[in-house]
Design an enzyme around this catalytic site. Sequence first.
Site, PDB file in Angstrom:
ATOM      1  CE  LYS A  46       5.720  -4.916   4.752  1.00 50.25           C
ATOM      2  NZ  LYS A  46       5.099  -3.698   4.239  1.00 50.25           N
ATOM      3  CG  PHE A 100       1.700   2.145   4.501  1.00 49.29           C
ATOM      4  CD1 PHE A 100       1.293   2.682   5.713  1.00 49.29           C
ATOM      5  CD2 PHE A 100       2.743   1.229   4.504  1.00 49.29           C
ATOM      6  CE1 PHE A 100       1.886   2.281   6.909  1.00 49.29           C
ATOM      7  CE2 PHE A 100       3.348   0.825   5.697  1.00 49.29           C
ATOM      8  CZ  PHE A 100       2.915   1.362   6.896  1.00 49.29           C
ATOM      9  CG  ASP A 125       7.630   1.612  -0.918  1.00 47.67           C
ATOM     10  OD1 ASP A 125       8.030   0.430  -0.840  1.00 47.67           O
ATOM     11  OD2 ASP A 125       7.182   2.243   0.063  1.00 47.67           O
TER      12      ASP A 125
HETATM   13  C1  LIG Z   1       5.426  -2.350   4.853  1.00 49.71           C
HETATM   14  C2  LIG Z   1       5.748  -1.246   3.925  1.00 49.71           C
HETATM   15  C3  LIG Z   1       6.720  -0.267   4.246  1.00 49.71           C
HETATM   16  C4  LIG Z   1       7.372  -0.186   5.599  1.00 49.71           C
HETATM   17  O1  LIG Z   1       8.105  -1.310   5.934  1.00 49.71           O
HETATM   18  P1  LIG Z   1       8.501  -1.557   7.480  1.00 49.71           P
HETATM   19  O2  LIG Z   1       9.451  -2.717   7.410  1.00 49.71           O
HETATM   20  O3  LIG Z   1       7.239  -1.860   8.214  1.00 49.71           O
HETATM   21  O4  LIG Z   1       9.143  -0.310   7.962  1.00 49.71           O
HETATM   22  C5  LIG Z   1       7.024   0.671   3.288  1.00 49.71           C
HETATM   23  N1  LIG Z   1       6.419   0.687   2.098  1.00 49.71           N
HETATM   24  C6  LIG Z   1       5.471  -0.221   1.746  1.00 49.71           C
HETATM   25  C7  LIG Z   1       4.850  -0.161   0.395  1.00 49.71           C
HETATM   26  C8  LIG Z   1       5.094  -1.211   2.653  1.00 49.71           C
HETATM   27  O5  LIG Z   1       4.133  -2.083   2.332  1.00 49.71           O
END
Ligand SMILES: *Cc1c(COP(=O)(O)O)cnc(C)c1O
Length: 426
Positions: free
Chosen positions: A274, A146, A233
């Site tokens: 985040k 994700f 990520d």
């Molecule tokens: C939440 C998330 C994203 C996307 O972030 P948004 O601010 O919702 O665009 C990307 N990678 C990971 C691992 C995430 O948990």
Amino acid sequence: MAVLDQLTSQDAIHLEDKYGAHNYHPLPVVLSRGEGVHVWDVEGKQYYDFLSAYSAVNQGHCHPKIVGAMVNQAQTLTLTSRAFYNDMLGRFEKFATETFKFDKLLPMNTGAEAVETALKLCRKWAYEVKGIDENEAQLIVCENNFHGRTTTIISFSNDPVARKNFGPYTDGFIKIEYDNLNALEAALKNNANVAGFLVEPIQGEAGVYVPSEGYLKAAKALCEAHNVLFIADEVQTGIARTGRLLATCGNCSCEDKHCSGTPDVKPDILILGKALSGGAYPVSAVLANDNIMNVIKPGNHGSTFGGNPVAAAIGIAALEVIKDEELAKNAEELGKVFRKELSKYIESSTIVNAVRGKGLLNAILINDTEDSDTAWNICLRLRDNGLLAKPTHGNIIRFAPPLVMNKEQLLDCISIIINTLKEFEN
Ligand SMILES: *Cc1c(COP(=O)(O)O)cnc(C)c1O
């Protein structure tokens, strides 16, 4: 009804249903206030927040230091665009690059934008530094990843709900099994067009899937051997969530008193979002060293809001809170308590199969079929009992409270969770 009249929960749900696109299926609870580890609904009922806005609110709701920085900056200067310099961005860039030990930072707003930025950066590096032929670069990604919701990112998702009827998709991605070094080696071997390997240190949305010990380190070594960029990520796992400043924690400042784990790997490109704002504002960033980041030249990439003074002020405050309050250490310690207590309960449970996670990013696996609504029903009962969590893929419930929780509160939450689960034992 005037727009700002006091609403009941039913009113608020009705409004979102009728006037909002149905792109989410929220748990039926309407929140109107938050402080620290707690949130309150419009009727005044108090809950423990065990989602933390998908780990954006690691520093707790409405942290006074973060809100203070936001209000102060909002009253001074909010947006200049990058057409001009502002007096906050450089300070944030210096503080964040020193914190995470990279040469440079590229500021964006959302996680998905930061992932997009990392993909573009990696491709450009591949053509201009590695020497891959134009339009031939490929990136390796993992199954059940994700990384966000843009057209390119869903192109390499394998979630049918996120993908279907959004094609045509972006080319240039090779998908391999997560936590499988042989698959990574096979994908790297005899393919000179691989530019990067994009990976979540723990797959959060997939159900808090923690890879085998040593996986990330060995994956990084394989990437190095093939001159391929290792892209982490850490939008969900970063900023103290897993008990370290970063889940990949390598050569960063948490080595001293903020880190309780052994250094693991240092990514070539680090993606944050985040909790980089503590949930106060959308702030994301891509970090890399000069040999990579310097391929980006004026005009290559940008964002009207990325790097705005409010975001910069919030970003500094949010990282200071993590350090000052030693939240990585707290997440590490409380995570151990959480998994130990849940494991004890699971030994004699018929409704829960397992608990897993790292730091305060944990999940329980419900003993039922993927398409049953047991996990959803448990979350409804948890809500009734004063604790908010949400199922993630299949029958998995993720538990990720704010990292400002103390042990007494955690024990209280564990008893709410266990007592709720007991209602579902047969
Ligand atoms: C939440 C998330 C994203 C996307 O972030 P948004 O601010 O919702 O665009 C990307 N990678 C990971 C691992 C995430 O948990």
